[in-house]
Design a protein around this motif. Structure first.
Motif, PDB file in Angstrom:
ATOM      1  N   GLN A  26      35.190 -58.001-104.778  1.00  0.00           N
ATOM      2  CA  GLN A  26      35.521 -58.903-105.886  1.00  0.00           C
ATOM      3  C   GLN A  26      36.628 -59.887-105.545  1.00  0.00           C
ATOM      4  O   GLN A  26      36.778 -60.906-106.208  1.00  0.00           O
ATOM      5  CB  GLN A  26      35.910 -58.073-107.116  1.00  0.00           C
ATOM      6  N   ASP A  27      37.421 -59.587-104.525  1.00  0.00           N
ATOM      7  CA  ASP A  27      38.584 -60.417-104.199  1.00  0.00           C
ATOM      8  C   ASP A  27      38.283 -61.320-103.005  1.00  0.00           C
ATOM      9  O   ASP A  27      37.171 -61.345-102.495  1.00  0.00           O
ATOM     10  CB  ASP A  27      39.786 -59.516-103.906  1.00  0.00           C
ATOM     11  N   ALA A  28      39.294 -62.038-102.550  1.00  0.00           N
ATOM     12  CA  ALA A  28      39.120 -62.980-101.434  1.00  0.00           C
ATOM     13  C   ALA A  28      39.304 -62.313-100.076  1.00  0.00           C
ATOM     14  O   ALA A  28      39.158 -62.973 -99.047  1.00  0.00           O
ATOM     15  CB  ALA A  28      40.113 -64.136-101.574  1.00  0.00           C
ATOM     16  N   TYR A  29      39.611 -61.023-100.054  1.00  0.00           N
ATOM     17  CA  TYR A  29      39.989 -60.382 -98.788  1.00  0.00           C
ATOM     18  C   TYR A  29      38.873 -60.445 -97.741  1.00  0.00           C
ATOM     19  O   TYR A  29      39.111 -60.791 -96.585  1.00  0.00           O
ATOM     20  CB  TYR A  29      40.372 -58.920 -99.030  1.00  0.00           C
TER      21      TYR A  29
ATOM     22  N   SER B  21      30.012 -66.715-106.575  1.00  0.00           N
ATOM     23  CA  SER B  21      29.350 -66.802-107.880  1.00  0.00           C
ATOM     24  C   SER B  21      29.721 -65.605-108.738  1.00  0.00           C
ATOM     25  O   SER B  21      30.392 -64.666-108.295  1.00  0.00           O
ATOM     26  CB  SER B  21      27.827 -66.844-107.720  1.00  0.00           C
ATOM     27  N   ASP B  22      29.246 -65.652-109.966  1.00  0.00           N
ATOM     28  CA  ASP B  22      29.345 -64.501-110.876  1.00  0.00           C
ATOM     29  C   ASP B  22      27.970 -63.866-111.075  1.00  0.00           C
ATOM     30  O   ASP B  22      27.735 -63.216-112.087  1.00  0.00           O
ATOM     31  CB  ASP B  22      29.944 -64.933-112.216  1.00  0.00           C
ATOM     32  N   PHE B  23      27.087 -64.029-110.101  1.00  0.00           N
ATOM     33  CA  PHE B  23      25.712 -63.545-110.267  1.00  0.00           C
ATOM     34  C   PHE B  23      25.582 -62.042-110.056  1.00  0.00           C
ATOM     35  O   PHE B  23      24.533 -61.470-110.342  1.00  0.00           O
ATOM     36  CB  PHE B  23      24.772 -64.274-109.302  1.00  0.00           C
ATOM     37  N   GLY B  24      26.631 -61.403-109.550  1.00  0.00           N
ATOM     38  CA  GLY B  24      26.499 -59.996-109.201  1.00  0.00           C
ATOM     39  C   GLY B  24      25.528 -59.817-108.052  1.00  0.00           C
ATOM     40  O   GLY B  24      25.001 -60.790-107.498  1.00  0.00           O
ATOM     41  N   THR B  25      25.286 -58.568-107.675  1.00  0.00           N
ATOM     42  CA  THR B  25      24.418 -58.312-106.530  1.00  0.00           C
ATOM     43  C   THR B  25      23.211 -57.476-106.908  1.00  0.00           C
ATOM     44  O   THR B  25      22.442 -57.069-106.046  1.00  0.00           O
ATOM     45  CB  THR B  25      25.202 -57.604-105.408  1.00  0.00           C
ATOM     46  N   GLN B  26      22.987 -57.220-108.196  1.00  0.00           N
ATOM     47  CA  GLN B  26      21.877 -56.358-108.589  1.00  0.00           C
ATOM     48  C   GLN B  26      20.593 -57.125-108.869  1.00  0.00           C
ATOM     49  O   GLN B  26      19.509 -56.548-108.872  1.00  0.00           O
ATOM     50  CB  GLN B  26      22.275 -55.531-109.812  1.00  0.00           C
ATOM     51  N   ASP B  52      30.962 -61.175-107.255  1.00  0.00           N
ATOM     52  CA  ASP B  52      31.412 -60.233-108.268  1.00  0.00           C
ATOM     53  C   ASP B  52      32.494 -60.807-109.173  1.00  0.00           C
ATOM     54  O   ASP B  52      33.285 -60.051-109.760  1.00  0.00           O
ATOM     55  CB  ASP B  52      31.904 -58.946-107.590  1.00  0.00           C
ATOM     56  N   ILE B  53      32.544 -62.142-109.286  1.00  0.00           N
ATOM     57  CA  ILE B  53      33.388 -62.735-110.319  1.00  0.00           C
ATOM     58  C   ILE B  53      32.883 -62.236-111.679  1.00  0.00           C
ATOM     59  O   ILE B  53      31.679 -62.095-111.890  1.00  0.00           O
ATOM     60  CB  ILE B  53      33.294 -64.279-110.248  1.00  0.00           C
ATOM     61  N   ALA B  61      37.370 -67.170-110.578  1.00  0.00           N
ATOM     62  CA  ALA B  61      36.680 -67.853-109.483  1.00  0.00           C
ATOM     63  C   ALA B  61      37.615 -68.848-108.799  1.00  0.00           C
ATOM     64  O   ALA B  61      37.665 -68.942-107.571  1.00  0.00           O
ATOM     65  CB  ALA B  61      35.445 -68.574-110.013  1.00  0.00           C
ATOM     66  N   ARG B  62      38.371 -69.580-109.600  1.00  0.00           N
ATOM     67  CA  ARG B  62      39.347 -70.542-109.082  1.00  0.00           C
ATOM     68  C   ARG B  62      40.347 -69.854-108.169  1.00  0.00           C
ATOM     69  O   ARG B  62      40.686 -70.355-107.084  1.00  0.00           O
ATOM     70  CB  ARG B  62      40.068 -71.176-110.285  1.00  0.00           C
TER      71      ARG B  62
END
Lengths: 280, 280, 280
Positions: A26-29, B21-26, B52-53, B61-62
């Motif tokens: 979820q992070d930028a790492y 993105s905020d699309f997730g991975t599922q 995973d935003i 996201a920013r």
């Protein structure tokens, strides 16, 4: 003096870097690590083993890396960063792992905190160095909290790029590398006592008992009121049935056919598992 | 007329496309974007920053994109899609980001809704266009709900492939680009008041106070009954201790050594954080 | 005899392998599959569709793969492993999918348990084989529990590498391939009754009613006290409003503008959805 590592035997033309961490997604790492690698070689192939290790769970990282390691091509560089001691005196290391022919089968890069222990127990160590050559780091003064980005990922990328092991650090004794040993198995007349070392996404309970210990004999897991005979596949039994079998990683596993054994038995990592066998 | 962007200065031979993105991975969303890119260039290197935003959380996201951006090679094309306004009148944009030498260091592609704001505040904007040339889209009539697949990913792939910025859209004024500014810091005699702008997977609390503000002086975070002196590493203190330090992203962070500061302090994004300093 | 598949029409120079599974991302399973592919071709491009299918949810896998499939280049090899029957008598298969010109548009590799059903219903099948040529497997005696690593990933990599379909198995009748059909729509005078076939990360409810059924007419979803007229975009309405529209996958979807329809309506997969139309 460090033994000369012949580049041709160590690396194929298409050396891969793998990444394993507890950074989550979820992070930028993870992006920062991959960007750092791309700055060294934009064409570098990178494969994620996982970034979903529980925060700072070195034992879980040790288990997952050990199980993924044998499936990668010779010369693959595995960068692994589960690093609760980042910024302290713990060493950063790079290790060349060999096989019985003493040819390299892979390179490990990360903190010397035991996360490589599962691999170190199974394969010869051809050479190891402590990372101290900052010309191969992202910057000479790395962050105190993110050596994955500033040291381990760039060193891994340079090694995959053909830099020699003795350029990135100073030789150290293989026996000085930290390991996280599994608790030893206890053998009685016809019983082996181990424990649960990992639980996967499906709730399968992976024990510390390797397949070799139960090879060529009848065996069963004795658990609560169940006696689970060792099977060869989940599908010998109907859905919902608890079974014991040799899992794909090569350990005795306890599973529920099309179900979740962790929820069924309510067991945790470290809990005791007993196996009965016909003979030793 | 749009300034001529010299291809050699903008792009290296191995231009990378990143996705956020905020699309997730599922679901199939990320696969559809990557397939669309592969249809344009099957050899295109694509790196995930994150998918995973939190749904529609532009501020998160920013923050993540701003922190990943500086680690990628020059010429990298960052496609970012957190887009609650999809299908409305909000513009799609592509932006060339430079540095003090006014050479391109990266290209941003996505909705003009503020998610690029963190980068826009830190670097010169060399050029920007509104995306309106549908020959670079997947189809001339894009879906009303999935511009990531139909506009942003294909435009990003074409830019990475060498298409010029002025081919994909019409020049717009850089100052018209939407930004999401952080709430300003408040300075009193020897106190700085900021807030929490992000919380990472480890529960570390990232404040809005940059490292530069506390450089070359003594400082401490004043939080509940704690006065946390600014440290240089987690490992100066024993596990469980709350600490304040400059995190790897370059902001004042509050952490618990080998623990979770969000759970410890029960703080949220936006909560106030105060720093005491010796002098300004 | 199996029809000759011309290599040039089947495969481009940069054939991609995609992976879809229910393995999750926390364990070593995905890494082991990718390592196995890299041992066959270290330069193989691999794209994850998803590994976050619910454990053993074949219907969800069928839906996601069907929706990602059309966006990939011709010749892409899709390896999909959601496999509750692993180790049983269920077949492993490879299928060449065509289009109206009977040219290959993709290859499917995985268990014959219905997860390819959504694609099989929409496209011609050019050829199919049962996988039984173990020289293309990782090892001749595969694990009983992990055919993804030992059979499907290596066969997929070999097909992407140019191995012909009839080398990896024995031809089977396309009509013998297992499908998971959606429950049929029920039509009355001006009403269509379908159901929810999928729910995405945003809580959007994807029905079994395709766009074609409501094309060129007025339509509305009748749900609880709501009558939701068919719209063209989320953003026609204010945040929090329930809406019905054609989603990006081409099905009637129910959504909440900038919200979560699953939580709002508390509906599940399989629940009934009714549409009213002006005429048929």
């Amino acid at each position: 003096m460090l033994p000369k590592i012949h580049r041709n035997s160590l690396f194929t033309m298409s050396r891969i870097v793998t990444l394993l961490s507890d950074f989550g997604t979820q992070d930028a790492y993870v992006g920062a690590m991959k960007g750092t690698i791309a700055q060294i070689n934009p064409a570098q192939a990178v494969i994620d083993v996982t970034h979903d290790i529980e925060p700072q769970n070195i034992a879980q990282a040790r288990f997952v890396l050990m199980n993924a390691f044998p499936y990668f091509p010779r010369g693959t560089v595995h960068v692994a960063v589960v690093d609760p001691g980042v910024g302290s005196a713990r060493r950063g290391v790079a290790i060349v792992i060999g096989d019985s022919s003493t040819e390299s089968i892979g390179v490990l890069v990360g903190p010397d905190n035991g996360l490589f222990g599962g691999i170190l127990e199974q394969y010869p160590i051809l050479a190891a160095v402590e990372l101290n050559q900052f010309c191969y780091w992202r910057i000479p003064q790395p962050s105190h909290t993110f050596h994955g980005r500033d040291i381990f990922a760039p060193v891994g990328a340079h090694l995959a790029n053909g830099v020699e092991l003795d350029q990135v650090g100073t030789a150290i004794a293989p026996e000085s590398l930290k390991r996280l040993a599994l608790p030893p198995l206890v053998y009685t007349e016809n019983e082996i006592t181990g424990s649960i070392q990992a639980i996967d996404r499906f709730g399968n309970l992976v024990t510390t008992i390797p397949a070799a210990v139960v090879a060529n004999q009848q065996w069963s897991v004795e658990l609560e009121e169940y006696s689970l005979p060792g099977l060869t596949t989940y599908s010998d039994r109907s859905p919902g049935t608890p079974v014991a079998l040799i899992g794909s990683h090569g350990w005795v596993e306890i599973a529920i056919v099309n179900g979740n054994a962790q929820q069924f038995f309510n067991l945790q990592i470290g809990d005791t598992i007993k196996i009965q066998t016909d003979e030793f």
